[in-house]
Scaffold this motif. Sequence first.
Motif, PDB file in Angstrom:
ATOM      1  N   TYR A   9       2.243  15.408 -15.491  1.00 12.12           N
ATOM      2  CA  TYR A   9       2.846  16.384 -16.408  1.00 12.12           C
ATOM      3  C   TYR A   9       3.197  15.740 -17.750  1.00 12.12           C
ATOM      4  CZ  TYR A   9       6.148  19.741 -18.325  1.00 12.12           C
ATOM      5  OH  TYR A   9       6.799  20.619 -19.151  1.00 12.12           O
ATOM      6  N   ARG A  10       3.800  14.560 -17.710  1.00 14.09           N
ATOM      7  CA  ARG A  10       4.206  13.891 -18.958  1.00 14.09           C
ATOM      8  C   ARG A  10       2.988  13.404 -19.744  1.00 14.09           C
ATOM      9  NH1 ARG A  10       9.461  14.475 -20.361  1.00 14.09           N
ATOM     10  NH2 ARG A  10       9.291  12.545 -21.553  1.00 14.09           N
ATOM     11  N   SER A  11       1.996  12.869 -19.018  1.00 15.63           N
ATOM     12  CA  SER A  11       0.804  12.322 -19.696  1.00 15.63           C
ATOM     13  C   SER A  11       0.002  13.406 -20.395  1.00 15.63           C
ATOM     14  CB  SER A  11      -0.108  11.636 -18.681  1.00 15.63           C
ATOM     15  OG  SER A  11       0.573  10.640 -18.004  1.00 15.63           O
ATOM     16  N   TRP A  12       0.033  14.608 -19.798  1.00 13.20           N
ATOM     17  CA  TRP A  12      -0.798  15.706 -20.313  1.00 13.20           C
ATOM     18  C   TRP A  12      -0.468  16.039 -21.761  1.00 13.20           C
ATOM     19  CZ3 TRP A  12      -4.558  16.040 -17.081  1.00 13.20           C
ATOM     20  CH2 TRP A  12      -5.515  17.035 -17.255  1.00 13.20           C
ATOM     21  N   GLN A  13       0.716  15.695 -22.208  1.00 17.38           N
ATOM     22  CA  GLN A  13       1.124  16.000 -23.588  1.00 17.38           C
ATOM     23  C   GLN A  13       0.490  15.041 -24.593  1.00 17.38           C
ATOM     24  OE1 GLN A  13       5.549  16.297 -23.640  1.00 17.38           O
ATOM     25  NE2 GLN A  13       5.355  16.273 -21.431  1.00 17.38           N
ATOM     26  N   TYR A  14      -0.122  13.952 -24.080  1.00 18.10           N
ATOM     27  CA  TYR A  14      -0.693  12.944 -24.984  1.00 18.10           C
ATOM     28  C   TYR A  14      -2.219  12.919 -24.837  1.00 18.10           C
ATOM     29  CZ  TYR A  14       4.172  11.521 -25.013  1.00 18.10           C
ATOM     30  OH  TYR A  14       5.541  11.525 -25.120  1.00 18.10           O
ATOM     31  N   PRO A  15      -2.955  13.333 -25.873  1.00 20.74           N
ATOM     32  CA  PRO A  15      -4.427  13.376 -25.784  1.00 20.74           C
ATOM     33  C   PRO A  15      -5.039  12.032 -25.371  1.00 20.74           C
ATOM     34  CG  PRO A  15      -3.665  14.452 -27.788  1.00 20.74           C
ATOM     35  CD  PRO A  15      -2.462  13.820 -27.168  1.00 20.74           C
ATOM     36  N   THR A  16      -4.418  10.928 -25.757  1.00 24.64           N
ATOM     37  CA  THR A  16      -4.978   9.607 -25.422  1.00 24.64           C
ATOM     38  C   THR A  16      -4.859   9.306 -23.921  1.00 24.64           C
ATOM     39  OG1 THR A  16      -2.838   8.695 -26.049  1.00 24.64           O
ATOM     40  CG2 THR A  16      -4.622   8.487 -27.663  1.00 24.64           C
ATOM     41  N   LEU A  17      -3.951   9.987 -23.237  1.00 27.17           N
ATOM     42  CA  LEU A  17      -3.761   9.743 -21.806  1.00 27.17           C
ATOM     43  C   LEU A  17      -4.409  10.809 -20.932  1.00 27.17           C
ATOM     44  CD1 LEU A  17       0.022   8.706 -21.705  1.00 27.17           C
ATOM     45  CD2 LEU A  17      -1.955   7.197 -21.746  1.00 27.17           C
ATOM     46  N   ARG A  18      -4.569  12.013 -21.503  1.00 22.17           N
ATOM     47  CA  ARG A  18      -4.969  13.183 -20.707  1.00 22.17           C
ATOM     48  C   ARG A  18      -6.276  12.960 -19.936  1.00 22.17           C
ATOM     49  NH1 ARG A  18      -5.254  18.045 -24.424  1.00 22.17           N
ATOM     50  NH2 ARG A  18      -3.103  17.451 -24.862  1.00 22.17           N
ATOM     51  N   SER A  19      -7.306  12.453 -20.622  1.00 20.53           N
ATOM     52  CA  SER A  19      -8.611  12.304 -19.960  1.00 20.53           C
ATOM     53  C   SER A  19      -8.552  11.267 -18.835  1.00 20.53           C
ATOM     54  CB  SER A  19      -9.675  11.901 -20.985  1.00 20.53           C
ATOM     55  OG  SER A  19      -9.299  10.681 -21.583  1.00 20.53           O
ATOM     56  N   HIS A  20      -7.768  10.233 -19.026  1.00 17.60           N
ATOM     57  CA  HIS A  20      -7.666   9.185 -17.998  1.00 17.60           C
ATOM     58  C   HIS A  20      -6.921   9.706 -16.772  1.00 17.60           C
ATOM     59  CE1 HIS A  20      -9.278   6.288 -20.775  1.00 17.60           C
ATOM     60  NE2 HIS A  20      -8.389   6.647 -21.683  1.00 17.60           N
ATOM     61  N   VAL A  21      -5.877  10.475 -17.007  1.00 21.36           N
ATOM     62  CA  VAL A  21      -5.125  11.046 -15.891  1.00 21.36           C
ATOM     63  C   VAL A  21      -5.989  12.063 -15.151  1.00 21.36           C
ATOM     64  CG1 VAL A  21      -3.130  12.484 -15.315  1.00 21.36           C
ATOM     65  CG2 VAL A  21      -2.873  10.596 -16.885  1.00 21.36           C
ATOM     66  N   ALA A  22      -6.783  12.811 -15.900  1.00 25.06           N
ATOM     67  CA  ALA A  22      -7.674  13.808 -15.276  1.00 25.06           C
ATOM     68  C   ALA A  22      -8.628  13.103 -14.312  1.00 25.06           C
ATOM     69  CB  ALA A  22      -8.434  14.566 -16.354  1.00 25.06           C
ATOM     70  N   LYS A  23      -9.141  11.934 -14.702  1.00 22.20           N
ATOM     71  CA  LYS A  23     -10.057  11.185 -13.818  1.00 22.20           C
ATOM     72  C   LYS A  23      -9.332  10.705 -12.564  1.00 22.20           C
ATOM     73  CE  LYS A  23     -13.159   9.521 -17.367  1.00 22.20           C
ATOM     74  NZ  LYS A  23     -13.360   8.433 -18.317  1.00 22.20           N
ATOM     75  N   LEU A  24      -8.068  10.286 -12.734  1.00 21.62           N
ATOM     76  CA  LEU A  24      -7.301   9.808 -11.575  1.00 21.62           C
ATOM     77  C   LEU A  24      -7.080  10.942 -10.560  1.00 21.62           C
ATOM     78  CD1 LEU A  24      -4.543   7.598 -13.271  1.00 21.62           C
ATOM     79  CD2 LEU A  24      -6.527   6.799 -12.012  1.00 21.62           C
ATOM     80  N   MET A  25      -7.056  12.182 -11.071  1.00 20.14           N
ATOM     81  CA  MET A  25      -6.776  13.325 -10.192  1.00 20.14           C
ATOM     82  C   MET A  25      -8.014  13.782  -9.431  1.00 20.14           C
ATOM     83  SD  MET A  25      -4.381  15.409 -12.819  1.00 20.14           S
ATOM     84  CE  MET A  25      -4.155  16.862 -11.827  1.00 20.14           C
ATOM     85  N   MET A  26      -9.186  13.295  -9.823  1.00 20.33           N
ATOM     86  CA  MET A  26     -10.429  13.757  -9.172  1.00 20.33           C
ATOM     87  C   MET A  26     -10.640  13.095  -7.811  1.00 20.33           C
ATOM     88  SD  MET A  26     -12.606  13.917 -12.657  1.00 20.33           S
ATOM     89  CE  MET A  26     -14.241  13.833 -11.982  1.00 20.33           C
TER      90      MET A  26
END
Length: 200
Positions: free
Chosen positions: A183-200
Motif C-alpha cells: 500500500y505504501r509503495s504504490w504511492q511511489y512510481p519508482t517502487l510500484r513496478s517492483h512491488v507489482a512483480k513481488l506480488m506475482m
Amino acid sequence: MKQRDKLGQIQQHWDQALSRQKFPMSAMYHGLTEEHQRVPWRSVMCGNKARLRAVICLWLACHKKLSTKDRLRRFGMIQSSDCSICNCADESINHLFFNCSGTREIWGNILDWLGRRHDPREWDMELAWIIENTKGKGWKSALLKMATAETVYNVWHYRNSMCFGTVVDKQVIERNIIDNIVYRSWQYPTLRSHVAKLMM
Ligand SMILES: [Zn+2]
C-alpha cells in the motif's frame, strides 16, 4: 553547558564563532552534535516510507528503549522476564527481534517475499546486516527499510497481544506487513513496478 568538555575537539567551530560579531548559537549546536550523535542505523531511518508509527517503533528498538520484560524487571516492575511469545528465554530486544522462534519465522518469510536470501539472526547482528543493505538509494534498499519498520512494529504488537493472552495468527501478521509495504509503495512510481512483480 553539558557539552562544554567537547569544545576542545571542535576548536575550529569555537574560533569561528568568536571571530564573528554575533555569536551564532545554531552553528555551535550543529558543530557540537554532528560528529557525536550520528548513529550507525541512520540509513535505515532516513527516507523510510513505512507508516510513521512503524518508523517510531523502529527508532525505539534501535535505541533499545522498547519496554521489553528484561528492562521492566531491571526497573523492579515485574518478577519474571520470560519471553511473552516463546517463554524460553529472557525477553530482550536482541531475543525478540529476531532470535525468538516465534518471530524469526515472520521476518524470514518477509525476507523471502522480498527475494532476500538471508537467515535472520539476533537484533544487533540483524541490524548490522540491514544497515549494510540499506546504504543505497535503489528500490531494494527502500523496500528493506520499510519491511524492517513494519515488521518491528507488527512483531511488537504481536508480543503485546501475547502478553494480554490474545491468540494471533502469524500468517495474519505477515499478510498485514506485506499489505502495508504494498500500500505504501504504490504511492511511489519508482517502487510500484517492483512491488507489482513481488506480488506475482
Ligand atoms: Zn521468545
